[in-house]
Design a protein around this motif. Structure first.
Motif, PDB file in Angstrom:
ATOM      1  N   ALA A  35       0.829  -1.207   0.000  1.00  0.00           N
ATOM      2  CA  ALA A  35       0.000   0.000   0.000  1.00  0.00           C
ATOM      3  C   ALA A  35       0.862   1.255   0.000  1.00  0.00           C
ATOM      4  O   ALA A  35       2.074   1.201   0.228  1.00  0.00           O
ATOM      5  CB  ALA A  35      -0.906   0.005   1.227  1.00  0.00           C
ATOM      6  N   TRP A  36       0.198   2.372  -0.260  1.00  0.00           N
ATOM      7  CA  TRP A  36       0.781   3.701  -0.119  1.00  0.00           C
ATOM      8  C   TRP A  36      -0.067   4.491   0.876  1.00  0.00           C
ATOM      9  O   TRP A  36      -1.296   4.477   0.812  1.00  0.00           O
ATOM     10  CB  TRP A  36       0.806   4.428  -1.452  1.00  0.00           C
ATOM     11  CG  TRP A  36       1.780   3.883  -2.432  1.00  0.00           C
ATOM     12  CD1 TRP A  36       1.544   2.949  -3.394  1.00  0.00           C
ATOM     13  CD2 TRP A  36       3.164   4.245  -2.547  1.00  0.00           C
ATOM     14  NE1 TRP A  36       2.687   2.689  -4.106  1.00  0.00           N
ATOM     15  CE2 TRP A  36       3.705   3.474  -3.610  1.00  0.00           C
ATOM     16  CE3 TRP A  36       4.005   5.130  -1.886  1.00  0.00           C
ATOM     17  CZ2 TRP A  36       5.044   3.566  -4.007  1.00  0.00           C
ATOM     18  CZ3 TRP A  36       5.322   5.227  -2.277  1.00  0.00           C
ATOM     19  CH2 TRP A  36       5.834   4.453  -3.326  1.00  0.00           C
ATOM     20  N   PHE A  37       0.636   5.177   1.760  1.00  0.00           N
ATOM     21  CA  PHE A  37       0.020   6.127   2.668  1.00  0.00           C
ATOM     22  C   PHE A  37       0.724   7.462   2.502  1.00  0.00           C
ATOM     23  O   PHE A  37       1.790   7.533   1.893  1.00  0.00           O
ATOM     24  CB  PHE A  37       0.164   5.653   4.119  1.00  0.00           C
ATOM     25  CG  PHE A  37      -0.738   4.506   4.485  1.00  0.00           C
ATOM     26  CD1 PHE A  37      -0.467   3.216   4.050  1.00  0.00           C
ATOM     27  CD2 PHE A  37      -1.859   4.714   5.275  1.00  0.00           C
ATOM     28  CE1 PHE A  37      -1.304   2.153   4.377  1.00  0.00           C
ATOM     29  CE2 PHE A  37      -2.704   3.665   5.620  1.00  0.00           C
ATOM     30  CZ  PHE A  37      -2.417   2.380   5.167  1.00  0.00           C
ATOM     31  N   ALA A  40       0.742  14.618   5.713  1.00  0.00           N
ATOM     32  CA  ALA A  40       1.014  16.041   5.570  1.00  0.00           C
ATOM     33  C   ALA A  40       1.389  16.610   6.931  1.00  0.00           C
ATOM     34  O   ALA A  40       1.031  16.039   7.972  1.00  0.00           O
ATOM     35  CB  ALA A  40      -0.223  16.736   5.010  1.00  0.00           C
ATOM     36  N   PRO A  41       2.090  17.737   6.952  1.00  0.00           N
ATOM     37  CA  PRO A  41       2.496  18.339   8.229  1.00  0.00           C
ATOM     38  C   PRO A  41       1.298  18.588   9.142  1.00  0.00           C
ATOM     39  O   PRO A  41       0.285  19.153   8.710  1.00  0.00           O
ATOM     40  CB  PRO A  41       3.152  19.647   7.808  1.00  0.00           C
ATOM     41  CG  PRO A  41       3.635  19.397   6.424  1.00  0.00           C
ATOM     42  CD  PRO A  41       2.619  18.485   5.805  1.00  0.00           C
ATOM     43  N   GLY A  42       1.414  18.130  10.370  1.00  0.00           N
ATOM     44  CA  GLY A  42       0.360  18.353  11.342  1.00  0.00           C
ATOM     45  C   GLY A  42      -0.841  17.452  11.213  1.00  0.00           C
ATOM     46  O   GLY A  42      -1.831  17.621  11.936  1.00  0.00           O
ATOM     47  N   LYS A  43      -0.770  16.490  10.296  1.00  0.00           N
ATOM     48  CA  LYS A  43      -1.906  15.595  10.092  1.00  0.00           C
ATOM     49  C   LYS A  43      -1.501  14.148  10.329  1.00  0.00           C
ATOM     50  O   LYS A  43      -0.317  13.809  10.330  1.00  0.00           O
ATOM     51  CB  LYS A  43      -2.457  15.753   8.671  1.00  0.00           C
ATOM     52  CG  LYS A  43      -3.061  17.120   8.396  1.00  0.00           C
ATOM     53  CD  LYS A  43      -3.748  17.144   7.055  1.00  0.00           C
ATOM     54  CE  LYS A  43      -4.443  18.466   6.812  1.00  0.00           C
ATOM     55  NZ  LYS A  43      -5.156  18.483   5.507  1.00  0.00           N
ATOM     56  N   GLU A  44      -2.488  13.308  10.530  1.00  0.00           N
ATOM     57  CA  GLU A  44      -2.214  11.888  10.701  1.00  0.00           C
ATOM     58  C   GLU A  44      -1.896  11.241   9.349  1.00  0.00           C
ATOM     59  O   GLU A  44      -2.287  11.747   8.294  1.00  0.00           O
ATOM     60  CB  GLU A  44      -3.434  11.203  11.331  1.00  0.00           C
ATOM     61  CG  GLU A  44      -3.714  11.630  12.757  1.00  0.00           C
ATOM     62  CD  GLU A  44      -4.818  10.802  13.394  1.00  0.00           C
ATOM     63  OE1 GLU A  44      -5.031  10.962  14.607  1.00  0.00           O
ATOM     64  OE2 GLU A  44      -5.458  10.018  12.680  1.00  0.00           O
ATOM     65  N   ARG A  45      -1.209  10.125   9.441  1.00  0.00           N
ATOM     66  CA  ARG A  45      -0.932   9.362   8.229  1.00  0.00           C
ATOM     67  C   ARG A  45      -2.252   8.829   7.672  1.00  0.00           C
ATOM     68  O   ARG A  45      -3.066   8.286   8.408  1.00  0.00           O
ATOM     69  CB  ARG A  45       0.022   8.215   8.542  1.00  0.00           C
ATOM     70  CG  ARG A  45       0.612   7.547   7.332  1.00  0.00           C
ATOM     71  CD  ARG A  45       1.773   6.648   7.702  1.00  0.00           C
ATOM     72  NE  ARG A  45       2.876   7.414   8.276  1.00  0.00           N
ATOM     73  CZ  ARG A  45       4.085   6.916   8.506  1.00  0.00           C
ATOM     74  NH1 ARG A  45       4.347   5.647   8.194  1.00  0.00           N
ATOM     75  NH2 ARG A  45       5.029   7.652   9.044  1.00  0.00           N
ATOM     76  N   GLU A  46      -2.422   9.000   6.366  1.00  0.00           N
ATOM     77  CA  GLU A  46      -3.676   8.587   5.758  1.00  0.00           C
ATOM     78  C   GLU A  46      -3.454   7.648   4.586  1.00  0.00           C
ATOM     79  O   GLU A  46      -2.440   7.710   3.887  1.00  0.00           O
ATOM     80  CB  GLU A  46      -4.491   9.799   5.301  1.00  0.00           C
ATOM     81  CG  GLU A  46      -3.877  10.581   4.175  1.00  0.00           C
ATOM     82  CD  GLU A  46      -4.817  11.667   3.631  1.00  0.00           C
ATOM     83  OE1 GLU A  46      -5.897  11.883   4.214  1.00  0.00           O
ATOM     84  OE2 GLU A  46      -4.451  12.286   2.617  1.00  0.00           O
ATOM     85  N   PHE A  47      -4.434   6.800   4.385  1.00  0.00           N
ATOM     86  CA  PHE A  47      -4.402   5.816   3.319  1.00  0.00           C
ATOM     87  C   PHE A  47      -4.532   6.498   1.961  1.00  0.00           C
ATOM     88  O   PHE A  47      -5.302   7.441   1.797  1.00  0.00           O
ATOM     89  CB  PHE A  47      -5.552   4.836   3.518  1.00  0.00           C
ATOM     90  CG  PHE A  47      -5.782   3.904   2.379  1.00  0.00           C
ATOM     91  CD1 PHE A  47      -6.881   4.062   1.543  1.00  0.00           C
ATOM     92  CD2 PHE A  47      -4.915   2.860   2.139  1.00  0.00           C
ATOM     93  CE1 PHE A  47      -7.109   3.191   0.495  1.00  0.00           C
ATOM     94  CE2 PHE A  47      -5.127   1.982   1.089  1.00  0.00           C
ATOM     95  CZ  PHE A  47      -6.226   2.154   0.262  1.00  0.00           C
ATOM     96  N   VAL A  48      -3.776   5.982   0.989  1.00  0.00           N
ATOM     97  CA  VAL A  48      -3.857   6.480  -0.378  1.00  0.00           C
ATOM     98  C   VAL A  48      -4.352   5.385  -1.317  1.00  0.00           C
ATOM     99  O   VAL A  48      -5.363   5.547  -2.009  1.00  0.00           O
ATOM    100  CB  VAL A  48      -2.496   7.000  -0.868  1.00  0.00           C
ATOM    101  CG1 VAL A  48      -2.578   7.418  -2.336  1.00  0.00           C
ATOM    102  CG2 VAL A  48      -2.017   8.154  -0.002  1.00  0.00           C
ATOM    103  N   ALA A  49      -3.633   4.253  -1.336  1.00  0.00           N
ATOM    104  CA  ALA A  49      -3.993   3.175  -2.258  1.00  0.00           C
ATOM    105  C   ALA A  49      -3.360   1.880  -1.784  1.00  0.00           C
ATOM    106  O   ALA A  49      -2.346   1.895  -1.081  1.00  0.00           O
ATOM    107  CB  ALA A  49      -3.528   3.503  -3.674  1.00  0.00           C
TER     108      ALA A  49
END
Length: 126
Positions: A35-37, A40-49
């Protein structure tokens, strides 16, 4: 020892394209999900694909659906993320992840993955 190494990030203008690569070493992931996650600065790691080992099933975050494409070359043990029509809000550090455990898999959850790369910066700015 397992290593995932991302590459291909950079600074681009809105509307441009980039292709990220994730080279795996130490173990073959040809039969395991990857997968890719992004974070962004100040944000949680988020799912991409994400895709399963066969590539027959792919999953995308709504925010990238239709613009990003995940793929892999199991011979090269490398995963790719083709990113088109990039937007400013796509700016983040992008991480490659691999899962090497059996069982039910939830593609969009950070804790579903056993190995992570160091990340590659993608900046979209005019």
């Amino acid at each position: 020892q397992v290593q995932l190494v991302e590459s291909g990030g950079g600074l681009v203008q809105p509307g441009a394209s980039l292709r990220l690569s994730c080279a795996a070493s130490g173990r073959s992931f040809s039969t395991y999900p990857m997968a890719w996650f992004r974070q962004a600065p100040g944000k949680e790691r988020e799912f991409v694909a994400a895709d399963n080992w066969s590539g027959g099933s792919t999953y995308y975050a709504d925010s990238v659906k239709g613009r990003f494409t995940i793929s892999r070359d199991n011979v090269k043990n490398t995963q790719y993320l083709q990113m088109n029509s990039l937007k400013v809000e796509d700016t983040a550090v992008y991480y490659c992840a691999a899962r090497y455990r059996p069982g039910i898999w939830f593609p969009d959850r950070v804790n579903e993955y056993d190995f992570w790369g160091q990340g590659t910066q993608v900046t979209v700015s005019s």
